[in-house]
Every structure is written in C-alpha cells, then in structure tokens.
Write an enzyme that holds these catalytic residues in place. Structure first.
Site, PDB file in Angstrom:
ATOM      1  N   TYR A 151       0.848  -1.206   0.000  1.00 11.76           N
ATOM      2  CA  TYR A 151       0.000   0.000   0.000  1.00 11.76           C
ATOM      3  C   TYR A 151       0.882   1.253   0.000  1.00 11.76           C
ATOM      4  CZ  TYR A 151      -3.396   3.540   1.130  1.00 11.76           C
ATOM      5  OH  TYR A 151      -4.157   4.679   1.077  1.00 11.76           O
ATOM      6  N   LYS A 155       1.325   4.068  -3.114  1.00 10.85           N
ATOM      7  CA  LYS A 155       1.061   5.500  -2.979  1.00 10.85           C
ATOM      8  C   LYS A 155       2.331   6.327  -3.238  1.00 10.85           C
ATOM      9  CE  LYS A 155      -3.342   5.246  -2.294  1.00 10.85           C
ATOM     10  NZ  LYS A 155      -4.304   5.854  -3.226  1.00 10.85           N
TER      11      LYS A 155
HETATM   12  C1  8X3 Z   1      -4.603   6.245   4.331  1.00 12.71           C
HETATM   13  C2  8X3 Z   1      -3.630   6.705   5.364  1.00 12.71           C
HETATM   14  O1  8X3 Z   1      -2.039   5.982   7.240  1.00 12.71           O
HETATM   15  O2  8X3 Z   1      -4.003   4.636   6.875  1.00 12.71           O
HETATM   16  O3  8X3 Z   1      -4.086   6.333   3.066  1.00 12.71           O
HETATM   17  O4  8X3 Z   1      -2.196   4.541   5.327  1.00 12.71           O
HETATM   18  S1  8X3 Z   1      -2.951   5.399   6.219  1.00 12.71           S
END
Ligand code: 8X3
Length: 252
Positions: A151, A155
C-alpha cells in the site's frame, strides 16, 4: 474562480468519491461517476441534479477501463478534471506473512488502474490545452509503517508518477496534483481489515480523524484555482496525527 466543465471521479461510490461528487456537482460541473457496482452508481447518480454519466467498470481490468472510456458519449468527452480516487489497502500483516492476492489487487487498482485511466484521458486534455489530473495519494506514500508494504509503495508510486507526468505536461497547460491524506474516517479500514468492524472502528477511536469533506475541500480548491496555478502536492493530516521516532531494535 476556474470552473471545471466536466469532472470524472473514479471510485465515486466510496466515501471520498461521494464527497467529491457532491462538491463538484454543487459547483454545477458535469460529473462522470465511476464505480464497479452498477447499482451503487445508479443510486448515487439518481440524487444528482447536474448532467451526469455513469461509468461502470472494474479498475483492476485494463481492457474494461479502455472499453468504458471509449463509450463516453460526446457531450461528456470534455473532461477537464480527472480525480483518480479508486483504490485502497488490503491487509496489515507483515510483508513475509501477507497474502499475495492482496498485493496483486492493490497493484492492479492503485497503480495499474490509475495509470491506465490517466493514459486514456490525458490526450484529449493535451489537445484541448486544458485539464487537471488530481490523484489521491496518501501520507503512506511518504511515511512507511509496519504492514504498509505494497500500500505504501503504491502510494509512493502515485506521488512520483504525478510529478513525472507533470514534467511531461510542461507547455500543455494541463495540471497535475497529488493529494496525500493521512487518517480519514471512511470505509478504508473496514476494507483493509476485510469486514472486521471492531478492528476498523478502533483505528478512529478516541481521536479526531479527518472527514471525507476535509479532503474534498482540498481537491476542489486545487481544481478551482486560476489556470496558471498548479499545486504539485498537498499532505493533509488531522491535527491529532503526527510523526513518531524511527524504530530501533535493541538486543537483550
Ligand atoms: C490512508 C492513510 O495511514 O491509513 O491512506 O495509510 S494510512
């Protein structure tokens, strides 16, 4: 104020997406509402009083994205804002214990889906010399955390892709912005924890997270700035969220 003509929002049936749709519709923009679930898209669309087009496809399926985009009718082809919002996190296990299907799904939607959608929409913006790609990144792209692996990496990809595409768009008047939210109370954690409501709720307990409308505020602000202003990136956290020390392993 710079008023967009036609805004395409991916993942529009989620919490962020609905907030974005509401804000752009309130400005009187035409809206293209993307979602994977035709019923959810229809429910969202039925509440809107601006011209709206439903774009139903799976962002994990590149061919489906292409087919859906090619079928956008002429009166909605003047897309001048694309909000690449579809995406999410799956799992929070350690990297060596993670589910590879979760990793693939995050790469398919957060990375490949976003890239394909952008590639299909950009040429018309470049020809029109008018457009704005707004990507929904994350603080996770800037700040790694345990269990974040793919994830966080997806990003980070979105951030660097945004900046590099912006370099290519020099001279075209097309803008690119990466919005990087931190903790926002949405279904994000419910999806990450695969329906474990108690675990998802605990993420937002006893603190004051951001709301989707806080992020919509930033998205709409960037999209409505005068055409000569490009916000490259905005990182937004709740006041209650900040940074921790780097972890140090200590031996017994
Ligand atoms: C969402 C923020 O910190 O949960 O993108 O990854 S976090």
């Amino acid at each position: 104020m710079h008023k967009p003509n036609c805004v395409l929002i991916t993942g529009a049936t989620g919490d962020f997406g609905r907030a974005f749709v509401d804000r752009f519709a309130a400005l009187g923009c035409k809206v293209i509402v993307h979602g994977r679930d035709a019923k959810k898209v229809a429910a969202l669309v039925s509440a809107l009083s601006v011209p709206v087009y439903s774009l139903v496809c799976d962002m994990a399926d590149p061919k489906a994205i292409e087919t859906a985009v090619c079928a956008i009718p002429p009166e909605f082809q003047d897309i001048d804002v694309l909000v690449n919002n579809a995406g999410g996190a799956l799992g929070l296990e350690k990297a060596h214990e993670s589910n590879l299907d979760d990793w693939d799904a995050m790469i398919d939607i957060n990375v490949r889906g976003l890239v394909h959608m952008t590639r299909h929409i950009l040429p018309r913006m470049v020809s029109a010399k008018r457009g704005h790609i707004i990507n929904i990144g994350s603080t996770a792209g800037n700040w790694p955390y345990p269990g974040g692996h793919v994830y966080c990496a997806s990003k980070a990809f979105v951030r660097q892709f945004s900046l590099a595409v912006r370099a290519d768009l020099q001279g075209t008047s097309v803008r690119v912005t990466n919005i990087e939210p931190g903790m926002v109370e949405t279904q994000f954690s419910l999806a990450r924890f695969k329906g474990d409501a108690a675990r998802a709720k605990a993420v937002y307990a006893n603190t004051h997270p951001l709301s989707p409308s806080d992020i919509a505020e930033a998205v709409v602000w960037c999209a409505t700035l005068p055409a000569h202003v490009n916000v490259n990136s905005i990182e937004i956290m709740p006041t209650t969220q900040s940074f921790g020390p780097l972890a140090v392993e200590r031996f017994a």
